[in-house]
Design a protein around this motif. Sequence first.
Motif, short mmCIF file in Angstrom:
data_model
loop_
_atom_site.label_atom_id
_atom_site.label_comp_id
_atom_site.label_asym_id
_atom_site.label_seq_id
_atom_site.Cartn_x
_atom_site.Cartn_y
_atom_site.Cartn_z
N PHE A 23 1.30 -1.26 -0.05
CA PHE A 23 0.01 -0.20 0.18
C PHE A 23 1.06 0.87 0.57
CE2 PHE A 23 -3.48 -2.87 2.14
CZ PHE A 23 -3.59 -2.54 1.33
N PHE A 28 -3.03 2.09 -1.78
CA PHE A 28 -4.29 0.58 -1.63
C PHE A 28 -4.90 -0.11 -2.93
CE2 PHE A 28 -8.49 -0.38 -1.46
CZ PHE A 28 -8.30 -1.20 -0.23
N PHE A 58 -7.04 -3.40 4.75
CA PHE A 58 -7.03 -1.83 5.37
C PHE A 58 -6.92 -1.41 6.55
CE2 PHE A 58 -8.13 2.52 5.15
CZ PHE A 58 -7.44 3.05 5.42
#
Length: 210
Positions: A23, A28, A58
């Motif tokens: 990420f 992302f 996440f």
Amino acid sequence: MRKTKQQAQLTKEAILAAALQCFSEQGFFNTSLDDIAKSANVTRGAVYWHFSNKADIFDALHEQLHEPFIKIILQDLEVESQHPIKQLKQLCIKLLHELGDNPSKISTMKLFFQCDYSGDLAQFKQLHQNKKLQSLELFEQYFKRAQNNRLINPDTNPRILTLTLHCFLKGVLFEYLNHSDLIDLTAHSESLIEQLFQGLEDCHGTKQSI
């Protein structure tokens, strides 16, 4: 062979570490579960064993950062100090030092500083906002205790003091995370916090040092 609980936890941690790296480097939305699995040296099935999807990873990264942070504050609040403001000052210095000494936490915090919570991440915007409010409420307790102990002016608003502290810390972290070279958490944390709390003397009923 069935994995032990410890092995499963190590795999989960490896996936989170790999996801954080992906990420951070790719963003992302440009990262796939295959990217994460490859970086963690696990199968895609192993990723799905622990997480429903990429957004779930996440959120787990946010929890990995937030939960220990809240735990530290709660443990500190268990101590009934006669000087809650001094106690809060030392806590802030400790938190900044620990952050500066932990590259993984720095990367995770930077990820969330840059997040706009769009697309698949929109579902977590309010949840993460609520957790921020939870931390602010805990910080506010220090000022309320100080007020109850007549250490700050009774007319002072503890919520405003909390927001002042929050904005100050956020500004420090913003400069640090954006590599402005203005902030060195190891070298500057204590002096920055000392300077802020010296300014809070204006809220002190008897102008004694805090």
